[in-house]
Scaffold this motif. Structure first.
Motif, PDB file in Angstrom:
ATOM      1  N   ARG A  30       0.823  -1.206   0.000  1.00  0.00           N
ATOM      2  CA  ARG A  30       0.000   0.000   0.000  1.00  0.00           C
ATOM      3  C   ARG A  30       0.862   1.264   0.000  1.00  0.00           C
ATOM      4  NH1 ARG A  30      -2.991   1.499   5.037  1.00  0.00           N
ATOM      5  NH2 ARG A  30      -2.535   3.660   4.769  1.00  0.00           N
ATOM      6  N   THR A  34       1.243   4.094  -3.030  1.00  0.00           N
ATOM      7  CA  THR A  34       1.130   5.535  -2.802  1.00  0.00           C
ATOM      8  C   THR A  34       2.368   6.266  -3.299  1.00  0.00           C
ATOM      9  OG1 THR A  34      -0.314   5.206  -0.881  1.00  0.00           O
ATOM     10  CG2 THR A  34       0.834   7.328  -1.032  1.00  0.00           C
ATOM     11  N   ASN A  37       2.445   6.489  -7.003  1.00  0.00           N
ATOM     12  CA  ASN A  37       1.430   7.446  -7.458  1.00  0.00           C
ATOM     13  C   ASN A  37       1.997   8.859  -7.334  1.00  0.00           C
ATOM     14  OD1 ASN A  37      -0.559   5.608  -8.171  1.00  0.00           O
ATOM     15  ND2 ASN A  37      -1.544   5.670  -6.170  1.00  0.00           N
ATOM     16  N   TRP A  38       2.708   9.125  -6.242  1.00  0.00           N
ATOM     17  CA  TRP A  38       3.331  10.438  -6.052  1.00  0.00           C
ATOM     18  C   TRP A  38       4.391  10.705  -7.112  1.00  0.00           C
ATOM     19  CZ3 TRP A  38       4.686  10.129  -0.108  1.00  0.00           C
ATOM     20  CH2 TRP A  38       3.509  10.247   0.634  1.00  0.00           C
TER      21      TRP A  38
END
Length: 178
Positions: A30, A34, A37-38
């Protein structure tokens, strides 16, 4: 030995072996999701440094997503052997493995990096020792991902642009100051 799944890119869904080394804790799926994605799903053309490579989850993920090069630094012999085996299995030609001390490498890095992953062993004072070197490790528009057992508000010479928590993991994204 356990395994971790690469979550995106060329090696998506491939498993890498994680050695049983005291204090080694791969970045959870997870949190990696994230982080990438950043950073953007693809890292084409970026030079990356995984300074405490450990399981290699962050470095192999970056290579899978098209990073131009990924340098992985690991001192532990058992963890390094697993990294070497995983790189061979994946035919990871853009991954360079360095067996050595992260602090020494950071002090004499041969080039700046576009992305630095810093996920050192917890409760050993590594972040405090490496943080002053981070601005010098980064290219002009470089980013540093820092994972720790506590929140980090500030690193001199960098700007915190994103942060989050997952259980007992605090993760942060810092940008080089212009």
């Amino acid at each position: 030995m356990s395994r971790v799944r690469i979550i995106g890119g060329e090696w998506r869904s491939r498993l890498i072996d994680v050695s049983t080394v005291k204090g080694l804790r791969p970045t959870p799926d997870r949190v990696r999701e994230t982080l990438f994605n950043w950073l953007g799903q693809e890292l084409d053309g970026r030079r990356c440094l995984d300074l405490f490579a450990g399981s290699g989850a962050l470095g192999f993920e970056a290579a899978s997503r098209g990073a131009e090069s990924v340098t992985m630094v690991e001192q532990d012999a058992v963890a390094f052997a697993a990294l070497r085996d995983n790189a061979k299995t994946l035919q990871a030609t853009r991954v360079q493995l360095v067996r050595g001390d992260a602090l020494k490498f950071a002090r004499s890095a041969p080039q700046p990096f576009d992305v630095v992953f810093l996920d050192p062993p917890y409760r050993a004072g590594w972040i405090e020792r490496i943080a002053p070197l981070l601005p010098g490790l980064l290219s002009k528009d470089g980013l540093a991902y820092v994972e720790a057992e506590h929140g980090i508000e500030n690193i001199d010479g960098l700007t915190r642009i994103k942060h989050g928590t997952a259980g007992q993991v605090y993760y942060h994204l810092f940008a080089a100051c212009a």
